[in-house]
Write a protein that holds these residues in place. Structure first.
Motif, PDB file in Angstrom:
ATOM      1  N   ASP A 149     -41.457  11.519  93.732  1.00  0.00           N
ATOM      2  CA  ASP A 149     -41.399  11.933  95.141  1.00  0.00           C
ATOM      3  C   ASP A 149     -41.615  13.438  95.297  1.00  0.00           C
ATOM      4  O   ASP A 149     -41.691  13.927  96.431  1.00  0.00           O
ATOM      5  N   THR A 150     -41.699  14.148  94.200  1.00  0.00           N
ATOM      6  CA  THR A 150     -41.937  15.588  94.253  1.00  0.00           C
ATOM      7  C   THR A 150     -43.269  15.867  94.948  1.00  0.00           C
ATOM      8  O   THR A 150     -44.317  15.354  94.534  1.00  0.00           O
ATOM      9  N   ALA A 151     -43.217  16.658  96.001  1.00  0.00           N
ATOM     10  CA  ALA A 151     -44.404  16.923  96.808  1.00  0.00           C
ATOM     11  C   ALA A 151     -44.048  17.905  97.913  1.00  0.00           C
ATOM     12  O   ALA A 151     -42.873  18.229  98.118  1.00  0.00           O
ATOM     13  N   GLN A 200     -47.952  15.538  99.972  1.00  0.00           N
ATOM     14  CA  GLN A 200     -49.018  15.807  99.009  1.00  0.00           C
ATOM     15  C   GLN A 200     -48.390  16.289  97.725  1.00  0.00           C
ATOM     16  O   GLN A 200     -47.806  17.381  97.683  1.00  0.00           O
ATOM     17  N   GLY A 201     -48.482  15.461  96.707  1.00  0.00           N
ATOM     18  CA  GLY A 201     -47.944  15.820  95.407  1.00  0.00           C
ATOM     19  C   GLY A 201     -48.927  16.644  94.617  1.00  0.00           C
ATOM     20  O   GLY A 201     -50.106  16.735  94.967  1.00  0.00           O
ATOM     21  N   PRO A 202     -48.467  17.249  93.529  1.00  0.00           N
ATOM     22  CA  PRO A 202     -49.340  18.076  92.704  1.00  0.00           C
ATOM     23  C   PRO A 202     -50.553  17.304  92.184  1.00  0.00           C
ATOM     24  O   PRO A 202     -50.387  16.242  91.569  1.00  0.00           O
ATOM     25  N   GLY A 203     -51.729  17.795  92.490  1.00  0.00           N
ATOM     26  CA  GLY A 203     -52.954  17.150  92.031  1.00  0.00           C
ATOM     27  C   GLY A 203     -53.285  15.853  92.726  1.00  0.00           C
ATOM     28  O   GLY A 203     -54.143  15.089  92.262  1.00  0.00           O
ATOM     29  N   LYS A 204     -52.609  15.569  93.826  1.00  0.00           N
ATOM     30  CA  LYS A 204     -52.827  14.312  94.531  1.00  0.00           C
ATOM     31  C   LYS A 204     -53.327  14.575  95.945  1.00  0.00           C
ATOM     32  O   LYS A 204     -53.180  15.669  96.475  1.00  0.00           O
ATOM     33  N   GLU A 205     -53.889  13.544  96.552  1.00  0.00           N
ATOM     34  CA  GLU A 205     -54.280  13.637  97.941  1.00  0.00           C
ATOM     35  C   GLU A 205     -53.050  13.454  98.834  1.00  0.00           C
ATOM     36  O   GLU A 205     -52.053  12.853  98.425  1.00  0.00           O
ATOM     37  N   ARG A 206     -53.160  13.962 100.048  1.00  0.00           N
ATOM     38  CA  ARG A 206     -52.072  13.772 101.003  1.00  0.00           C
ATOM     39  C   ARG A 206     -51.983  12.277 101.349  1.00  0.00           C
ATOM     40  O   ARG A 206     -53.002  11.613 101.550  1.00  0.00           O
ATOM     41  N   GLU A 207     -50.755  11.760 101.421  1.00  0.00           N
ATOM     42  CA  GLU A 207     -50.566  10.351 101.699  1.00  0.00           C
ATOM     43  C   GLU A 207     -49.586  10.126 102.844  1.00  0.00           C
ATOM     44  O   GLU A 207     -48.661  10.914 103.047  1.00  0.00           O
TER      45      GLU A 207
END
Length: 124
Positions: free
Chosen positions: A90-92, A39-46
């Motif tokens: 890839d930061t997450a 889960q990256g900043p401001g993103k949904e878990r993928e």
């Protein structure tokens, strides 16, 4: 009680590599598929990658195919994610989880709540 403990994250420069580990306990590890997510900043878990019970079959998200490799050692109750050619995107926070099979994991069909995860930060 199921425990999934991720480790191995850190700060790395773009193009570098990291190897994440997930130590599992509290369930028969060899009877479940395992997967990695982020889960990256401001993103949904993928979904990123999944591996079958015996390690024969793997699934990868297109975003990491060819760069990341999932593996497992049932004798050690551990699953790894080798990450090469890392990019800033890839930061997450990276998580592992278990599933019935790799296809279920690909659609985020996980069996446990999420743990703490391990932070990966890729600098440009």
């Amino acid at each position: 009680q199921v425990h999934l403990v991720e480790s191995g994250g850190g700060l790395v420069q773009a193009g570098g590599s990291l190897r994440l580990s997930c130590a599992a306990s509290g369930f028969p590890f060899s009877q479940y598929a395992m997967g990695w997510f982020r889960q990256g900043p401001g993103k949904e878990r993928e979904f990123l990658a999944a591996i079958s019970l015996g390690g024969i079959s793997t699934e990868y998200a297109d975003s990491v195919k060819g760069r990341f490799t999932i593996s497992r050692a049932n004798a050690q109750n551990t699953v790894w994610l080798q990450m090469n050619s890392l990019k800033p995107e890839d930061t997450a926070v990276y998580y592992c989880n278990r599933g019935i099979n790799t296809l279920r994991l690909r659609s985020s069909g996980v069996l446990n709540s999420w743990g703490q995860g391990t932070q990966v930060t890729v600098s440009s």
